[in-house]
Motif scaffolding. Structure first.
Motif, PDB file in Angstrom:
ATOM      1  N   GLU A  26       3.614   5.376 -10.196  1.00 40.67           N
ATOM      2  CA  GLU A  26       4.513   4.282 -10.575  1.00 40.67           C
ATOM      3  C   GLU A  26       5.393   3.941  -9.385  1.00 40.67           C
ATOM      4  O   GLU A  26       6.130   4.786  -8.888  1.00 40.67           O
ATOM      5  CB  GLU A  26       5.390   4.710 -11.758  1.00 40.67           C
ATOM      6  CG  GLU A  26       4.601   5.052 -13.000  1.00 40.67           C
ATOM      7  CD  GLU A  26       5.476   5.585 -14.107  1.00 40.67           C
ATOM      8  OE1 GLU A  26       6.570   5.012 -14.324  1.00 40.67           O
ATOM      9  OE2 GLU A  26       5.078   6.576 -14.737  1.00 40.67           O
ATOM     10  N   ASN A  27       5.333   2.691  -8.948  1.00 48.49           N
ATOM     11  CA  ASN A  27       6.115   2.196  -7.825  1.00 48.49           C
ATOM     12  C   ASN A  27       7.283   1.383  -8.384  1.00 48.49           C
ATOM     13  O   ASN A  27       7.125   0.221  -8.730  1.00 48.49           O
ATOM     14  CB  ASN A  27       5.232   1.341  -6.908  1.00 48.49           C
ATOM     15  CG  ASN A  27       5.979   0.801  -5.720  1.00 48.49           C
ATOM     16  OD1 ASN A  27       7.201   0.733  -5.707  1.00 48.49           O
ATOM     17  ND2 ASN A  27       5.226   0.403  -4.708  1.00 48.49           N
ATOM     18  N   MET A  28       8.460   2.011  -8.485  1.00 50.75           N
ATOM     19  CA  MET A  28       9.623   1.328  -9.027  1.00 50.75           C
ATOM     20  C   MET A  28      10.223   0.329  -8.037  1.00 50.75           C
ATOM     21  O   MET A  28      10.848  -0.635  -8.437  1.00 50.75           O
ATOM     22  CB  MET A  28      10.710   2.339  -9.438  1.00 50.75           C
ATOM     23  CG  MET A  28      10.424   3.010 -10.767  1.00 50.75           C
ATOM     24  SD  MET A  28       9.014   4.106 -10.619  1.00 50.75           S
ATOM     25  CE  MET A  28       9.384   5.307 -11.850  1.00 50.75           C
ATOM     26  N   VAL A  29      10.014   0.568  -6.740  1.00 54.19           N
ATOM     27  CA  VAL A  29      10.552  -0.332  -5.709  1.00 54.19           C
ATOM     28  C   VAL A  29       9.944  -1.720  -5.862  1.00 54.19           C
ATOM     29  O   VAL A  29      10.651  -2.722  -5.877  1.00 54.19           O
ATOM     30  CB  VAL A  29      10.303   0.238  -4.293  1.00 54.19           C
ATOM     31  CG1 VAL A  29      10.685  -0.767  -3.223  1.00 54.19           C
ATOM     32  CG2 VAL A  29      11.085   1.532  -4.101  1.00 54.19           C
ATOM     33  N   ALA A  30       8.624  -1.774  -5.988  1.00 56.53           N
ATOM     34  CA  ALA A  30       7.946  -3.063  -6.133  1.00 56.53           C
ATOM     35  C   ALA A  30       8.345  -3.745  -7.437  1.00 56.53           C
ATOM     36  O   ALA A  30       8.521  -4.961  -7.485  1.00 56.53           O
ATOM     37  CB  ALA A  30       6.435  -2.882  -6.071  1.00 56.53           C
ATOM     38  N   GLN A  31       8.519  -2.948  -8.503  1.00 61.07           N
ATOM     39  CA  GLN A  31       8.896  -3.517  -9.795  1.00 61.07           C
ATOM     40  C   GLN A  31      10.278  -4.164  -9.744  1.00 61.07           C
ATOM     41  O   GLN A  31      10.553  -5.099 -10.478  1.00 61.07           O
ATOM     42  CB  GLN A  31       8.868  -2.430 -10.881  1.00 61.07           C
ATOM     43  CG  GLN A  31       7.470  -1.907 -11.156  1.00 61.07           C
ATOM     44  CD  GLN A  31       7.459  -0.738 -12.131  1.00 61.07           C
ATOM     45  OE1 GLN A  31       8.343  -0.601 -12.958  1.00 61.07           O
ATOM     46  NE2 GLN A  31       6.448   0.103 -12.023  1.00 61.07           N
ATOM     47  N   GLY A  76      20.413   7.316  -5.857  1.00 66.00           N
ATOM     48  CA  GLY A  76      19.709   8.191  -6.787  1.00 66.00           C
ATOM     49  C   GLY A  76      18.660   7.516  -7.649  1.00 66.00           C
ATOM     50  O   GLY A  76      18.067   8.149  -8.519  1.00 66.00           O
ATOM     51  N   GLU A  77      18.413   6.216  -7.421  1.00 62.68           N
ATOM     52  CA  GLU A  77      17.412   5.508  -8.223  1.00 62.68           C
ATOM     53  C   GLU A  77      16.000   5.953  -7.833  1.00 62.68           C
ATOM     54  O   GLU A  77      15.716   6.210  -6.667  1.00 62.68           O
ATOM     55  CB  GLU A  77      17.543   3.991  -8.037  1.00 62.68           C
ATOM     56  CG  GLU A  77      18.760   3.402  -8.697  1.00 62.68           C
ATOM     57  CD  GLU A  77      18.790   1.886  -8.596  1.00 62.68           C
ATOM     58  OE1 GLU A  77      17.829   1.284  -8.055  1.00 62.68           O
ATOM     59  OE2 GLU A  77      19.784   1.301  -9.061  1.00 62.68           O
ATOM     60  N   MET A  78      15.130   6.006  -8.827  1.00 59.59           N
ATOM     61  CA  MET A  78      13.743   6.398  -8.619  1.00 59.59           C
ATOM     62  C   MET A  78      13.023   5.337  -7.786  1.00 59.59           C
ATOM     63  O   MET A  78      13.136   4.143  -8.056  1.00 59.59           O
ATOM     64  CB  MET A  78      13.047   6.566  -9.972  1.00 59.59           C
ATOM     65  CG  MET A  78      11.624   7.043  -9.895  1.00 59.59           C
ATOM     66  SD  MET A  78      11.447   8.767  -9.435  1.00 59.59           S
ATOM     67  CE  MET A  78      11.991   9.574 -10.934  1.00 59.59           C
ATOM     68  N   LEU A  79      12.291   5.791  -6.767  1.00 61.41           N
ATOM     69  CA  LEU A  79      11.485   4.900  -5.931  1.00 61.41           C
ATOM     70  C   LEU A  79      10.029   4.922  -6.392  1.00 61.41           C
ATOM     71  O   LEU A  79       9.414   3.881  -6.569  1.00 61.41           O
ATOM     72  CB  LEU A  79      11.570   5.313  -4.467  1.00 61.41           C
ATOM     73  CG  LEU A  79      12.980   5.374  -3.874  1.00 61.41           C
ATOM     74  CD1 LEU A  79      12.934   5.894  -2.449  1.00 61.41           C
ATOM     75  CD2 LEU A  79      13.628   4.009  -3.943  1.00 61.41           C
ATOM     76  N   PHE A  80       9.484   6.134  -6.528  1.00 66.35           N
ATOM     77  CA  PHE A  80       8.147   6.249  -7.074  1.00 66.35           C
ATOM     78  C   PHE A  80       7.972   7.602  -7.741  1.00 66.35           C
ATOM     79  O   PHE A  80       8.716   8.545  -7.480  1.00 66.35           O
ATOM     80  CB  PHE A  80       7.045   6.007  -6.026  1.00 66.35           C
ATOM     81  CG  PHE A  80       6.870   7.090  -4.998  1.00 66.35           C
ATOM     82  CD1 PHE A  80       6.180   8.265  -5.291  1.00 66.35           C
ATOM     83  CD2 PHE A  80       7.349   6.921  -3.709  1.00 66.35           C
ATOM     84  CE1 PHE A  80       6.001   9.250  -4.331  1.00 66.35           C
ATOM     85  CE2 PHE A  80       7.173   7.899  -2.743  1.00 66.35           C
ATOM     86  CZ  PHE A  80       6.499   9.069  -3.054  1.00 66.35           C
ATOM     87  N   SER A 121      -1.550  11.574  -0.097  1.00 64.57           N
ATOM     88  CA  SER A 121      -1.292  10.736   1.081  1.00 64.57           C
ATOM     89  C   SER A 121      -1.868   9.335   0.887  1.00 64.57           C
ATOM     90  O   SER A 121      -1.193   8.331   1.146  1.00 64.57           O
ATOM     91  CB  SER A 121      -1.902  11.395   2.320  1.00 64.57           C
ATOM     92  OG  SER A 121      -1.760  10.569   3.444  1.00 64.57           O
ATOM     93  N   ASP A 122      -3.099   9.264   0.425  1.00 63.63           N
ATOM     94  CA  ASP A 122      -3.753   7.964   0.230  1.00 63.63           C
ATOM     95  C   ASP A 122      -3.062   7.132  -0.854  1.00 63.63           C
ATOM     96  O   ASP A 122      -2.861   5.925  -0.689  1.00 63.63           O
ATOM     97  CB  ASP A 122      -5.231   8.150  -0.149  1.00 63.63           C
ATOM     98  CG  ASP A 122      -6.083   8.641   1.007  1.00 63.63           C
ATOM     99  OD1 ASP A 122      -5.598   8.673   2.160  1.00 63.63           O
ATOM    100  OD2 ASP A 122      -7.246   9.029   0.743  1.00 63.63           O
ATOM    101  N   VAL A 123      -2.702   7.763  -1.960  1.00 66.00           N
ATOM    102  CA  VAL A 123      -2.094   7.026  -3.069  1.00 66.00           C
ATOM    103  C   VAL A 123      -0.720   6.482  -2.676  1.00 66.00           C
ATOM    104  O   VAL A 123      -0.395   5.335  -2.976  1.00 66.00           O
ATOM    105  CB  VAL A 123      -1.999   7.913  -4.340  1.00 66.00           C
ATOM    106  CG1 VAL A 123      -1.112   7.275  -5.398  1.00 66.00           C
ATOM    107  CG2 VAL A 123      -3.394   8.159  -4.904  1.00 66.00           C
ATOM    108  N   THR A 124       0.085   7.284  -1.983  1.00 57.98           N
ATOM    109  CA  THR A 124       1.405   6.789  -1.577  1.00 57.98           C
ATOM    110  C   THR A 124       1.260   5.656  -0.558  1.00 57.98           C
ATOM    111  O   THR A 124       1.974   4.663  -0.640  1.00 57.98           O
ATOM    112  CB  THR A 124       2.304   7.912  -1.025  1.00 57.98           C
ATOM    113  OG1 THR A 124       1.618   8.618   0.018  1.00 57.98           O
ATOM    114  CG2 THR A 124       2.699   8.883  -2.122  1.00 57.98           C
TER     115      THR A 124
END
Length: 159
Positions: A26-31, A76-80, A121-124
């Protein structure tokens, strides 16, 4: 199974299969419409293990479970969040019964680690972040910590 070298057992181990049992990213930054360059990541990695005997003689399922969380150091916000369960089916013979559990929980995950490390590594990287190359996991230390935790929990249950 004794060898000429003084009767030591001949240990035979082979990896019959490797597989991703479950994975979530889950990529919260993009969201939130930010970019990865807008944040300062603080990354935490949790590792757990599971081993089970299979119906076939000398075969075992070993699953390494990785939970990788990245939070912004600033607020402290979740990034991924990345969770991956990576398994292997192992054929193990010649390990004395009293040494089988540590063997399965230390040696087998050690063989799986380079593969799950590459997946992380690939997924991140594919998820929009710099590739995360997690540090090598000391499965011996992890095993000892779990044994110590269980030893401390046992007296509490008895009381």
């Amino acid at each position: 199974m004794a060898e000429e070298n003084g009767g030591a057992p001949q240990i035979k181990m082979s990896v019959l299969a490797q597989f991703v049992r479950d994975m979530s990213f889950e990529n919260m930054v993009a969201q939130k419409g930010l970019t990865a360059s807008d944040v300062q990541p603080d990354i935490q990695v949790q590792v757990s293990l599971d081993a089970r005997k299979r119906a076939q003689d000398f075969q075992f399922d070993i699953v390494t479970k990785f939970k990788v969380t990245s939070k912004n150091k600033v607020n402290g916000e979740m990034l991924f969040l990345l969770e991956v369960d990576y398994g292997g089916i192992f054929h193990v013979e010649g390990v004395p019964e009293e040494q089988l559990h540590p063997f399965l929980m230390i040696e087998c995950p050690r063989l799986l680690f380079p593969f799950v490390r590459r997946i992380i590594s690939d997924v991140t990287r594919d998820g929009g972040f710099p590739p995360l190359n997690i540090d090598t996991v000391d499965f011996l230390a992890l095993y000892r910590q779990e044994i110590a935790r269980r030893a401390q929990a046992a007296p509490a249950v008895a009381n």
